[in-house]
Design a protein around this motif. Structure first.
Motif, PDB file in Angstrom:
ATOM      1  N   GLY A 128      -4.213 -11.934 -10.933  1.00  0.00           N
ATOM      2  CA  GLY A 128      -4.941 -12.653  -9.894  1.00  0.00           C
ATOM      3  C   GLY A 128      -6.141 -11.876  -9.393  1.00  0.00           C
ATOM      4  O   GLY A 128      -7.192 -12.441  -9.089  1.00  0.00           O
ATOM      5  N   LYS A 129      -5.994 -10.569  -9.321  1.00  0.00           N
ATOM      6  CA  LYS A 129      -7.071  -9.711  -8.814  1.00  0.00           C
ATOM      7  C   LYS A 129      -8.247  -9.682  -9.790  1.00  0.00           C
ATOM      8  O   LYS A 129      -9.401  -9.560  -9.386  1.00  0.00           O
ATOM      9  CB  LYS A 129      -6.527  -8.313  -8.580  1.00  0.00           C
ATOM     10  N   LYS A 130      -7.956  -9.811 -11.090  1.00  0.00           N
ATOM     11  CA  LYS A 130      -9.033  -9.855 -12.083  1.00  0.00           C
ATOM     12  C   LYS A 130      -9.853 -11.134 -11.931  1.00  0.00           C
ATOM     13  O   LYS A 130     -11.063 -11.142 -12.099  1.00  0.00           O
ATOM     14  CB  LYS A 130      -8.448  -9.769 -13.489  1.00  0.00           C
ATOM     15  N   ILE A 131      -9.151 -12.225 -11.603  1.00  0.00           N
ATOM     16  CA  ILE A 131      -9.830 -13.521 -11.438  1.00  0.00           C
ATOM     17  C   ILE A 131     -10.530 -13.589 -10.082  1.00  0.00           C
ATOM     18  O   ILE A 131     -11.651 -14.079  -9.974  1.00  0.00           O
ATOM     19  CB  ILE A 131      -8.816 -14.676 -11.573  1.00  0.00           C
ATOM     20  N   ARG A 132      -9.851 -13.086  -9.057  1.00  0.00           N
ATOM     21  CA  ARG A 132     -10.405 -13.097  -7.695  1.00  0.00           C
ATOM     22  C   ARG A 132     -10.340 -11.666  -7.150  1.00  0.00           C
ATOM     23  O   ARG A 132      -9.347 -11.276  -6.531  1.00  0.00           O
ATOM     24  CB  ARG A 132      -9.590 -14.048  -6.800  1.00  0.00           C
ATOM     25  N   PRO A 133     -11.378 -10.888  -7.363  1.00  0.00           N
ATOM     26  CA  PRO A 133     -11.372  -9.471  -6.965  1.00  0.00           C
ATOM     27  C   PRO A 133     -11.059  -9.229  -5.493  1.00  0.00           C
ATOM     28  O   PRO A 133     -10.626  -8.144  -5.120  1.00  0.00           O
ATOM     29  CB  PRO A 133     -12.793  -9.001  -7.308  1.00  0.00           C
ATOM     30  N   GLY A 134     -11.267 -10.225  -4.649  1.00  0.00           N
ATOM     31  CA  GLY A 134     -10.999 -10.046  -3.223  1.00  0.00           C
ATOM     32  C   GLY A 134      -9.538 -10.160  -2.841  1.00  0.00           C
ATOM     33  O   GLY A 134      -9.176  -9.972  -1.680  1.00  0.00           O
ATOM     34  N   THR A 135      -8.666 -10.445  -3.814  1.00  0.00           N
ATOM     35  CA  THR A 135      -7.231 -10.591  -3.532  1.00  0.00           C
ATOM     36  C   THR A 135      -6.674  -9.295  -2.960  1.00  0.00           C
ATOM     37  O   THR A 135      -6.821  -8.231  -3.551  1.00  0.00           O
ATOM     38  CB  THR A 135      -6.454 -10.961  -4.812  1.00  0.00           C
ATOM     39  N   LYS A 136      -6.013  -9.381  -1.790  1.00  0.00           N
ATOM     40  CA  LYS A 136      -5.534  -8.170  -1.128  1.00  0.00           C
ATOM     41  C   LYS A 136      -4.024  -8.126  -0.951  1.00  0.00           C
ATOM     42  O   LYS A 136      -3.448  -7.058  -0.792  1.00  0.00           O
ATOM     43  CB  LYS A 136      -6.193  -8.043   0.252  1.00  0.00           C
ATOM     44  N   SER A 137      -3.378  -9.301  -0.945  1.00  0.00           N
ATOM     45  CA  SER A 137      -1.934  -9.313  -0.674  1.00  0.00           C
ATOM     46  C   SER A 137      -1.152  -9.900  -1.833  1.00  0.00           C
ATOM     47  O   SER A 137      -1.729 -10.468  -2.773  1.00  0.00           O
ATOM     48  CB  SER A 137      -1.638 -10.111   0.602  1.00  0.00           C
ATOM     49  N   LEU A 138       0.159  -9.801  -1.728  1.00  0.00           N
ATOM     50  CA  LEU A 138       1.059 -10.334  -2.743  1.00  0.00           C
ATOM     51  C   LEU A 138       1.364 -11.815  -2.541  1.00  0.00           C
ATOM     52  O   LEU A 138       2.152 -12.381  -3.297  1.00  0.00           O
ATOM     53  CB  LEU A 138       2.383  -9.551  -2.721  1.00  0.00           C
ATOM     54  N   SER A 139       0.772 -12.449  -1.548  1.00  0.00           N
ATOM     55  CA  SER A 139       1.140 -13.830  -1.221  1.00  0.00           C
ATOM     56  C   SER A 139       0.950 -14.783  -2.386  1.00  0.00           C
ATOM     57  O   SER A 139       1.835 -15.579  -2.704  1.00  0.00           O
ATOM     58  CB  SER A 139       0.369 -14.324  -0.002  1.00  0.00           C
ATOM     59  N   GLU A 140      -0.208 -14.727  -3.031  1.00  0.00           N
ATOM     60  CA  GLU A 140      -0.463 -15.649  -4.140  1.00  0.00           C
ATOM     61  C   GLU A 140       0.474 -15.389  -5.310  1.00  0.00           C
ATOM     62  O   GLU A 140       1.000 -16.321  -5.925  1.00  0.00           O
ATOM     63  CB  GLU A 140      -1.917 -15.548  -4.604  1.00  0.00           C
ATOM     64  N   ALA A 141       0.716 -14.116  -5.616  1.00  0.00           N
ATOM     65  CA  ALA A 141       1.612 -13.770  -6.723  1.00  0.00           C
ATOM     66  C   ALA A 141       3.019 -14.309  -6.478  1.00  0.00           C
ATOM     67  O   ALA A 141       3.630 -14.922  -7.360  1.00  0.00           O
ATOM     68  CB  ALA A 141       1.657 -12.242  -6.905  1.00  0.00           C
ATOM     69  N   ILE A 142       3.520 -14.108  -5.265  1.00  0.00           N
ATOM     70  CA  ILE A 142       4.873 -14.584  -4.939  1.00  0.00           C
ATOM     71  C   ILE A 142       4.918 -16.100  -4.915  1.00  0.00           C
ATOM     72  O   ILE A 142       5.859 -16.720  -5.431  1.00  0.00           O
ATOM     73  CB  ILE A 142       5.344 -13.985  -3.596  1.00  0.00           C
ATOM     74  N   ASN A 143       3.875 -16.725  -4.357  1.00  0.00           N
ATOM     75  CA  ASN A 143       3.796 -18.188  -4.345  1.00  0.00           C
ATOM     76  C   ASN A 143       3.864 -18.757  -5.760  1.00  0.00           C
ATOM     77  O   ASN A 143       4.602 -19.713  -6.027  1.00  0.00           O
ATOM     78  CB  ASN A 143       2.487 -18.641  -3.683  1.00  0.00           C
TER      79      ASN A 143
END
Length: 199
Positions: free
Chosen positions: A45-60
């Motif tokens: 996710g961080k590669k696609i959206r470099p601004g990703t800071k938390s685990l929320s999207e990954a867990i979702n």
């Protein structure tokens, strides 16, 4: 993932008697999320959206994959009618049979709405209903996951949801299980770096 839980309006007893299979699927989905899966989803996710800071999207995403694989319906509307079915605020996150799920990593100001949505899905309403809930499940981060998972300080956590349920006791008429996700055991988010167990 490890988790803790809280039963509101005897949800645990009702689930055990009537919805054991469905609830077991939810718990299996949570328990089978590994630290490695979370880490890989976060890095991707961080590669696609470099601004990703938390685990929320990954867990979702992991919860969504695992629940859909068990035939849970994602984002079902609470009410009938185009004006409600197209708006995200009137949708649940998942539903199956008579159980609805909210996965809540939102700002703390959304805590009340996340609690009320399953109530709306459970009670009679002057707006025609699309879904009828008998038991609600809210999955959220514990304070420990908030700290270890790089979450914004303003998110509503398990502890906050639990404190809301006391004054909301007469309003939240639907039996509700609150699930608090614990922090990963093998890594934590720090300084947006990947090294020695830190991401």
């Amino acid at each position: 993932m490890n988790f803790i839980s809280h039963s509101h309006k005897h949800a645990d007893a009702i689930i055990e008697k009537h919805y054991h299979n469905e609830y077991s699927e939810i718990i299996e989905a949570v328990k089978t999320i590994s630290d490695e899966e979370i880490k890989q989803k976060f890095i991707t996710g961080k590669k696609i959206r470099p601004g990703t800071k938390s685990l929320s999207e990954a867990i979702n995403l992991l919860l969504k994959e695992k629940l859909i694989a068990k035939a849970w319906t994602p984002e079902p509307p609470i009410f009938k009618g185009e004006e409600y079915e197209k708006k995200g605020r009137w949708r649940l996150d998942f539903a199956k049979n008579s159980i609805s799920i909210e996965v809540a990593f939102n700002h703390r100001e959304a805590t009340a709405h996340n609690i009320i949505k399953p109530v709306l899905a459970s009670e009679l309403n002057h707006i025609s209903k699309k879904i009828q809930t008998k038991v609600a499940v809210i999955i959220t981060a514990t304070d420990a996951l908030k700290g270890a998972g790089g979450f914004d300080n303003a998110i509503g956590t398990y502890e906050l949801f639990q404190s809301y349920l006391k004054p909301y006791n007469q309003i939240v008429t639907v039996p509700l299980m609150l699930i608090g996700l614990c922090e990963p055991e093998t890594f934590h988010i720090k300084n947006k770096e990947v090294n020695q167990g830190k991401l």
